[in-house]
Design a protein around this motif. Structure first.
Motif, PDB file in Angstrom:
ATOM      1  N   HIS A 259      14.117 -13.618   6.898  1.00  0.00           N
ATOM      2  CA  HIS A 259      14.540 -13.956   5.990  1.00  0.00           C
ATOM      3  C   HIS A 259      15.735 -13.853   6.562  1.00  0.00           C
ATOM      4  O   HIS A 259      16.916 -13.378   5.717  1.00  0.00           O
ATOM      5  N   GLY A 260      16.538 -14.213   8.072  1.00  0.00           N
ATOM      6  CA  GLY A 260      17.509 -13.758   8.312  1.00  0.00           C
ATOM      7  C   GLY A 260      17.822 -12.629   8.998  1.00  0.00           C
ATOM      8  O   GLY A 260      19.108 -12.344   8.854  1.00  0.00           O
ATOM      9  N   VAL A 261      16.423 -11.845   9.227  1.00  0.00           N
ATOM     10  CA  VAL A 261      17.030 -10.380  10.050  1.00  0.00           C
ATOM     11  C   VAL A 261      16.249 -11.514  11.397  1.00  0.00           C
ATOM     12  O   VAL A 261      15.050 -11.159  11.715  1.00  0.00           O
ATOM     13  N   THR A 262      17.209 -10.374  11.911  1.00  0.00           N
ATOM     14  CA  THR A 262      16.827 -10.104  14.030  1.00  0.00           C
ATOM     15  C   THR A 262      15.920  -8.480  14.069  1.00  0.00           C
ATOM     16  O   THR A 262      16.317  -8.227  13.445  1.00  0.00           O
ATOM     17  N   VAL A 263      14.268  -9.008  14.469  1.00  0.00           N
ATOM     18  CA  VAL A 263      14.192  -7.774  14.744  1.00  0.00           C
ATOM     19  C   VAL A 263      14.015  -7.717  16.016  1.00  0.00           C
ATOM     20  O   VAL A 263      14.019  -8.193  17.485  1.00  0.00           O
ATOM     21  N   ALA A 264      14.264  -5.681  16.466  1.00  0.00           N
ATOM     22  CA  ALA A 264      14.577  -5.404  18.315  1.00  0.00           C
ATOM     23  C   ALA A 264      13.344  -4.112  17.771  1.00  0.00           C
ATOM     24  O   ALA A 264      13.540  -3.411  16.620  1.00  0.00           O
TER      25      ALA A 264
ATOM     26  N   LYS B  49     -11.689   1.035   3.071  1.00  0.00           N
ATOM     27  CA  LYS B  49     -12.699   0.385   1.991  1.00  0.00           C
ATOM     28  C   LYS B  49     -12.518  -0.064   0.604  1.00  0.00           C
ATOM     29  O   LYS B  49     -12.825  -1.076   0.237  1.00  0.00           O
ATOM     30  N   LYS B  50     -13.351   1.215   0.721  1.00  0.00           N
ATOM     31  CA  LYS B  50     -13.351   1.785  -0.571  1.00  0.00           C
ATOM     32  C   LYS B  50     -12.373   1.686  -2.188  1.00  0.00           C
ATOM     33  O   LYS B  50     -11.517   1.436  -3.336  1.00  0.00           O
ATOM     34  N   SER B  51     -11.726   1.471  -0.686  1.00  0.00           N
ATOM     35  CA  SER B  51      -9.671   1.120  -1.744  1.00  0.00           C
ATOM     36  C   SER B  51      -9.417   0.823  -2.917  1.00  0.00           C
ATOM     37  O   SER B  51      -9.066   0.075  -3.609  1.00  0.00           O
ATOM     38  N   GLY B  52     -10.053  -0.450  -2.050  1.00  0.00           N
ATOM     39  CA  GLY B  52     -10.050  -1.870  -2.770  1.00  0.00           C
ATOM     40  C   GLY B  52      -8.829  -2.869  -2.154  1.00  0.00           C
ATOM     41  O   GLY B  52      -8.177  -3.648  -2.211  1.00  0.00           O
ATOM     42  N   LEU B  53      -8.404  -2.461  -1.506  1.00  0.00           N
ATOM     43  CA  LEU B  53      -7.076  -2.806  -0.425  1.00  0.00           C
ATOM     44  C   LEU B  53      -7.196  -3.470   0.480  1.00  0.00           C
ATOM     45  O   LEU B  53      -8.210  -3.096   1.462  1.00  0.00           O
ATOM     46  N   THR B  54      -7.182  -4.265   1.492  1.00  0.00           N
ATOM     47  CA  THR B  54      -6.869  -5.031   2.416  1.00  0.00           C
ATOM     48  C   THR B  54      -5.439  -4.814   3.371  1.00  0.00           C
ATOM     49  O   THR B  54      -5.089  -4.319   2.405  1.00  0.00           O
ATOM     50  N   GLU B  55      -6.330  -4.662   4.471  1.00  0.00           N
ATOM     51  CA  GLU B  55      -5.100  -4.127   5.089  1.00  0.00           C
ATOM     52  C   GLU B  55      -3.799  -5.873   5.148  1.00  0.00           C
ATOM     53  O   GLU B  55      -2.596  -5.139   4.958  1.00  0.00           O
ATOM     54  N   ASP B  56      -4.076  -6.850   5.362  1.00  0.00           N
ATOM     55  CA  ASP B  56      -3.201  -7.704   5.128  1.00  0.00           C
ATOM     56  C   ASP B  56      -1.988  -7.168   3.564  1.00  0.00           C
ATOM     57  O   ASP B  56      -1.190  -7.572   3.749  1.00  0.00           O
ATOM     58  N   GLN B  57      -2.925  -6.741   2.043  1.00  0.00           N
ATOM     59  CA  GLN B  57      -2.740  -6.710   1.445  1.00  0.00           C
ATOM     60  C   GLN B  57      -2.115  -5.402   1.800  1.00  0.00           C
ATOM     61  O   GLN B  57      -0.579  -5.377   0.957  1.00  0.00           O
ATOM     62  N   ALA B  58      -2.266  -4.245   2.635  1.00  0.00           N
ATOM     63  CA  ALA B  58      -1.408  -3.065   2.727  1.00  0.00           C
ATOM     64  C   ALA B  58      -0.150  -3.788   3.565  1.00  0.00           C
ATOM     65  O   ALA B  58       1.080  -2.827   2.719  1.00  0.00           O
ATOM     66  N   MET B  59      -0.027  -4.362   4.336  1.00  0.00           N
ATOM     67  CA  MET B  59       1.020  -4.999   4.907  1.00  0.00           C
ATOM     68  C   MET B  59       1.915  -5.795   4.465  1.00  0.00           C
ATOM     69  O   MET B  59       3.014  -6.012   4.498  1.00  0.00           O
ATOM     70  N   GLU B  60       1.517  -6.424   2.982  1.00  0.00           N
ATOM     71  CA  GLU B  60       2.300  -7.292   2.008  1.00  0.00           C
ATOM     72  C   GLU B  60       3.285  -6.049   1.219  1.00  0.00           C
ATOM     73  O   GLU B  60       4.158  -6.560   1.436  1.00  0.00           O
ATOM     74  N   ILE B  61       2.375  -5.234   0.615  1.00  0.00           N
ATOM     75  CA  ILE B  61       3.042  -4.424   0.203  1.00  0.00           C
ATOM     76  C   ILE B  61       4.315  -3.284   1.299  1.00  0.00           C
ATOM     77  O   ILE B  61       5.237  -3.574   0.586  1.00  0.00           O
ATOM     78  N   LEU B  62       3.981  -3.169   2.346  1.00  0.00           N
ATOM     79  CA  LEU B  62       5.011  -3.143   3.228  1.00  0.00           C
ATOM     80  C   LEU B  62       6.186  -4.074   3.254  1.00  0.00           C
ATOM     81  O   LEU B  62       7.203  -4.009   3.258  1.00  0.00           O
TER      82      LEU B  62
ATOM     83  N   THR C 206      11.583  -6.482   2.575  1.00  0.00           N
ATOM     84  CA  THR C 206      12.520  -7.574   3.060  1.00  0.00           C
ATOM     85  C   THR C 206      13.390  -7.278   1.746  1.00  0.00           C
ATOM     86  O   THR C 206      14.355  -7.650   1.693  1.00  0.00           O
ATOM     87  N   ALA C 207      13.277  -6.756  -0.116  1.00  0.00           N
ATOM     88  CA  ALA C 207      13.741  -6.673  -1.261  1.00  0.00           C
ATOM     89  C   ALA C 207      14.944  -5.907  -0.438  1.00  0.00           C
ATOM     90  O   ALA C 207      16.290  -5.910  -1.038  1.00  0.00           O
TER      91      ALA C 207
END
Length: 235
Positions: free
Chosen positions: A65-70, A210-223, A228-229
């Motif tokens: 997305h055009g962002v250089t991460v350091a 695990k009981k939250s219904g969210l996976t780690e990948d989904q949590a990171m997608e939220i973040l 990004t937005a």
């Protein structure tokens, strides 16, 4: 100062001398260098390095997305020490890195997780940061760190809230906080001129049960989606 490059998407490591000792920046450049919009500098917390799930997720997602991460490693981590120094020393290390972060001439967003978020907040105005990204901002100590009597009653006064560090940034700020972070849940944060995004059920490291219904990948997608937005609104 020195650099070590790898073939992995232009990833390279740069050692920078600071008054607190040698620090290290791991660069993950924007995929199209001509379209690079800004640099996001991310410092680690007091209990770990740049390998945490949130920093890894942002480093993987943002260059497209055009962002250089350091990814910034403080001198104490580079030296192999186990315990972080005082906040003043952390700030000194961050200040010493800043010229390297701004060398490309792009706007720099100061960021970090936990103690790294505090450093970014404390130094943003003086260093001229374009904005601040605070991941897992430790608004107060964890309740488990409070000294207690044999009956479980708190002993002494709890440490003062760190809200002044957050509220004093003086630049656009996004906080991303786990919904169950013991160092400050989103509802505990004071009103102020900043945005806050919650990762539901997340703890201080954004792990979700695990009981939250969210996976780690989904949590990171939220973040990553929230960051990004938000970054897209800055430049």
């Amino acid at each position: 100062m020195g650099c070590v490059s790898t073939a992995e998407t232009g990833r390279r490591a740069e050692t920078v001398d600071t008054e607190a000792g040698p620090a290290r920046i791991t660069w993950l450049p924007a995929e199209n260098a001509k379209n690079a919009r800004l640099v996001l500098a991310l410092g680690h917390g007091a209990g770990g390095g740049i390998e945490t799930r949130d920093l890894r997720a942002l480093a993987a997602a943002l260059p497209a997305h055009g962002v250089t991460v350091a990814l910034v490693e403080q001198p104490w981590r580079v030296a192999g020490k186990k315990i972080a120094p005082a906040p003043k020393t952390l700030d000194t290390g961050w200040r010493g890195l800043w010229p390297a972060l701004t060398a490309a001439g792009l706007p720099v967003v100061a960021g970090g997780r936990s103690a790294g978020a505090r450093v970014a907040c404390r130094t943003a105005a003086e260093l001229g940061a374009h904005a601040v990204l605070a991941l897992s901002f430790p608004l107060h100590p964890s309740p488990s760190s409070q000294l207690r009597s044999s009956r479980g009653d708190p002993i002494g006064k709890p440490e003062k809230s760190r809200k002044d560090e957050l509220l004093g940034c003086g630049v656009p700020t996004l906080v991303v906080q786990g919904g169950h972070d013991p160092f400050g849940r989103p509802a505990e944060f004071p009103p102020g001129k900043y945005e806050i995004t919650e990762v539901p059920y997340g703890d201080h490291g954004f792990a979700v049960p695990k009981k939250s219904g969210l996976t780690e990948d989904q949590a990171m997608e939220i973040l990553t989606a929230a960051v990004t937005a938000w970054l897209s609104t800055l430049v």
